[in-house]
Design an enzyme around this catalytic site. Structure first.
Site, mmCIF file in Angstrom:
data_model
loop_
_atom_site.group_PDB
_atom_site.id
_atom_site.type_symbol
_atom_site.label_atom_id
_atom_site.label_comp_id
_atom_site.label_asym_id
_atom_site.label_seq_id
_atom_site.Cartn_x
_atom_site.Cartn_y
_atom_site.Cartn_z
ATOM 1 C CG ASP A 150 -8.740 12.315 9.816
ATOM 2 O OD1 ASP A 150 -8.497 11.264 9.179
ATOM 3 O OD2 ASP A 150 -9.345 13.276 9.301
ATOM 4 N N GLY A 161 0.824 -1.213 0.000
ATOM 5 C CA GLY A 161 0.000 0.000 0.000
ATOM 6 C C GLY A 161 0.852 1.255 0.000
ATOM 7 C CB ALA A 202 -7.270 0.020 7.000
ATOM 8 C CE1 TYR A 244 -11.643 3.569 7.437
ATOM 9 C CE2 TYR A 244 -11.899 5.863 8.093
ATOM 10 C CZ TYR A 244 -11.090 4.800 7.736
ATOM 11 O OH TYR A 244 -9.731 4.978 7.690
#
Length: 284
Positions: free
Chosen positions: A102, A10, A60, A127
């Site tokens: 965040d 990634g 993720a 999420y």
């Protein structure tokens, strides 16, 4: 140190692997084909082979809008996956670094100052909830942990299919005559190269805990795009719009700027501001 990076292909995984190897660490990378963090036996099989002293999880589920309709999938990857890793690392006395977001903030609509690590989180999306749950599992189950909250990542791997806002804007700016971009969500887009540098320095301290790590400053997606087009010399008409006008399936934080002073105190490293990081990325 022997380090295993999960999600090594990634955007962050590639830059972080290269940076840590450059520091002299023995780094192994694992892709989704080599490890499924949703499966405890897959974790045991893969990590038995690499035998790390530190595991870094960059894997993720990042489909923010889709998570609203399939929250169980987001939770499996973003919460239960880190839980499985934390249990394995705790049992084998391995340190664990979990990359978070965040998006664990957003509930405070009056916020105007950067969030510090001790501020109460408040996600506004499935999420965000899944990422926060993953944080809690890691912090509760694995004593030797780093939990890293960051924001708006972009890196060279985004050019090859993983995608990021910067690469998307560069493409759309050349394809279209005009663009409408959200101008009421304040955040700090972050270069994976700068993030990798900061994390390498943090690992060297062995000071475990919760950290906010982004480039410095704050901006909106509209202002970011305008700056990007100016640096890249792209002429395209841009129109600022509100979150409500964009009407995405998932809500986003209106303000999710992170205060990174704790990281700076621990590492003695001041990460570059977002404008400098963006210019370095475009120029390179």
């Amino acid at each position: 140190m022997k380090i295993t990076v999960i999600g090594s292909q990634g955007q962050l995984g590639q830059d972080l692997t290269a940076r840590l190897a450059g520091e002299g660490h023995e780094v192994s990378g694992l892709t989704h084909q080599q490890i499924s963090i949703e499966n405890a036996s897959s974790i045991a099989d893969a990590l038995t082979q690499t035998a790390p002293e530190l595991v870094i999880n960059t894997a993720a589920y990042n489909k923010v809008d889709l998570a609203e309709s399939e929250p169980e999938v987001a939770y499996a990857v973003n919460a239960l996956g880190p839980r499985n890793l934390a249990l394995y690392c705790q049992q084998h006395q391995i340190a664990l670094m979990q990359i978070s977001s965040d998006y664990v903030f957003g509930l405070d609509l009056s916020r105007e100052q950067g969030y510090r690590e001790q501020d109460a989180p408040g996600p506004v999306s499935a999420y965000g909830l899944s990422k926060l749950a993953g944080e809690y599992f890691v912090r509760a189950l694995c004593p030797q942990h780093y939990v890293i909250r960051t924001c708006g990542l972009y890196g060279k791997a985004g050019k090859t299919g993983n995608g990021n806002f910067v690469e998307t804007m560069l493409r759309l700016g050349q394809e279209r005559d005009s663009l409408s971009i959200i101008n009421d969500q304040y955040c700090t887009p972050t270069s994976t190269r700068d993030l990798s540098e900061a994390l390498a320095r943090l690992i060297a301290t062995e000071q475990y805990g919760l950290y906010h790590v982004t480039n410095r400053g704050q901006t909106t997606w509209y202002e970011l795009a305008r700056t990007l087009f100016e640096i890249a010399g792209i002429e395209v008409e841009t129109q600022p719009i509100t979150t409500e006008q964009y009407n995405a399936a998932a809500d986003r934080p209106r303000f999710s700027v992170l205060d990174c002073s704790h990281l700076e105190q621990v590492t003695r490293f001041e990460i570059p501001d977002w404008q400098t990081a963006l210019e370095n990325y475009i120029r390179s």
